[in-house]
Design a protein around this motif. Sequence first.
Motif, PDB file in Angstrom:
ATOM      1  N   LEU A  14       0.863  -1.174   0.000  1.00 53.64           N
ATOM      2  CA  LEU A  14       0.000   0.000   0.000  1.00 53.64           C
ATOM      3  C   LEU A  14       0.898   1.222   0.000  1.00 53.64           C
ATOM      4  O   LEU A  14       1.822   1.316   0.808  1.00 53.64           O
ATOM      5  N   THR A  15       0.610   2.155  -0.900  1.00 51.78           N
ATOM      6  CA  THR A  15       1.401   3.373  -1.002  1.00 51.78           C
ATOM      7  C   THR A  15       0.462   4.569  -1.074  1.00 51.78           C
ATOM      8  O   THR A  15      -0.480   4.565  -1.863  1.00 51.78           O
ATOM      9  N   PHE A  16       0.736   5.560  -0.265  1.00 46.51           N
ATOM     10  CA  PHE A  16       0.014   6.825  -0.332  1.00 46.51           C
ATOM     11  C   PHE A  16       0.981   7.864  -0.887  1.00 46.51           C
ATOM     12  O   PHE A  16       2.105   7.999  -0.394  1.00 46.51           O
ATOM     13  N   ILE A  17       0.547   8.583  -1.932  1.00 47.45           N
ATOM     14  CA  ILE A  17       1.377   9.624  -2.539  1.00 47.45           C
ATOM     15  C   ILE A  17       0.583  10.919  -2.549  1.00 47.45           C
ATOM     16  O   ILE A  17      -0.600  10.923  -2.899  1.00 47.45           O
ATOM     17  N   ARG A  18       1.251  12.013  -2.160  1.00 49.33           N
ATOM     18  CA  ARG A  18       0.602  13.334  -2.169  1.00 49.33           C
ATOM     19  C   ARG A  18       1.547  14.352  -2.778  1.00 49.33           C
ATOM     20  O   ARG A  18       2.736  14.404  -2.459  1.00 49.33           O
ATOM     21  N   TYR A  19       1.001  15.155  -3.682  1.00 45.37           N
ATOM     22  CA  TYR A  19       1.739  16.275  -4.263  1.00 45.37           C
ATOM     23  C   TYR A  19       0.721  17.357  -4.553  1.00 45.37           C
ATOM     24  O   TYR A  19      -0.299  17.088  -5.190  1.00 45.37           O
ATOM     25  N   ASP A  20       0.944  18.556  -4.087  1.00 43.24           N
ATOM     26  CA  ASP A  20      -0.078  19.601  -4.133  1.00 43.24           C
ATOM     27  C   ASP A  20      -0.035  20.500  -5.363  1.00 43.24           C
ATOM     28  O   ASP A  20      -0.727  21.497  -5.407  1.00 43.24           O
ATOM     29  N   SER A  21       0.765  20.150  -6.351  1.00 47.71           N
ATOM     30  CA  SER A  21       0.846  20.940  -7.585  1.00 47.71           C
ATOM     31  C   SER A  21       0.667  20.017  -8.787  1.00 47.71           C
ATOM     32  O   SER A  21       0.679  18.799  -8.656  1.00 47.71           O
ATOM     33  N   ALA A  22       0.526  20.618  -9.953  1.00 55.69           N
ATOM     34  CA  ALA A  22       0.348  19.829 -11.176  1.00 55.69           C
ATOM     35  C   ALA A  22       1.565  18.935 -11.412  1.00 55.69           C
ATOM     36  O   ALA A  22       2.709  19.334 -11.192  1.00 55.69           O
ATOM     37  N   ILE A  23       1.288  17.695 -11.860  1.00 60.52           N
ATOM     38  CA  ILE A  23       2.353  16.734 -12.142  1.00 60.52           C
ATOM     39  C   ILE A  23       1.837  15.706 -13.145  1.00 60.52           C
ATOM     40  O   ILE A  23       0.647  15.415 -13.182  1.00 60.52           O
ATOM     41  N   ARG A  24       2.747  15.182 -13.956  1.00 55.67           N
ATOM     42  CA  ARG A  24       2.444  14.057 -14.841  1.00 55.67           C
ATOM     43  C   ARG A  24       3.497  13.001 -14.566  1.00 55.67           C
ATOM     44  O   ARG A  24       4.695  13.309 -14.480  1.00 55.67           O
ATOM     45  N   ILE A  25       3.063  11.753 -14.433  1.00 52.65           N
ATOM     46  CA  ILE A  25       3.964  10.638 -14.145  1.00 52.65           C
ATOM     47  C   ILE A  25       3.778   9.588 -15.229  1.00 52.65           C
ATOM     48  O   ILE A  25       2.660   9.118 -15.459  1.00 52.65           O
TER      49      ILE A  25
END
Length: 125
Positions: A53-64
């Motif tokens: 289980l992985t939780f990822i947070r980023y508060d700005s625009a991103i493309r992965i």
Amino acid sequence: MLLQSYPQLRTNKRGMIEAELNRHGYGSRIDLPSGRSAGEFAVHAARFDDVMLTFIRYDSAIRIDVNPTDKILIAFQLCEVSEVAVGGDVFKNSARGAGCLIPDQACWSVRNPSGYQVLICTLPA
């Protein structure tokens, strides 16, 4: 069943973000529309035998852009909306939706114009 937890990462350095995504098998490349990290990127992970289980947070625009793996991913968007592309099809993954299933050996990408908060369950294929 032995629980292994991974240290959380909190950074705004692009190289560290890419390295952490690669370490968990989620990312091959990131694109930050602003050209640089505009906010803090956070990762928390726990593994139970073959399940992670992985939780990822980023508060700005991103493309992965994500490399194919031998794992199945189930991703639940926790806020905002992601645009997920798998096999040429693009669909929206929202906090109100049922999540999205990424099959093993699939190339896929995710674009988050307003930020990214996702819980990902990784299972063996």
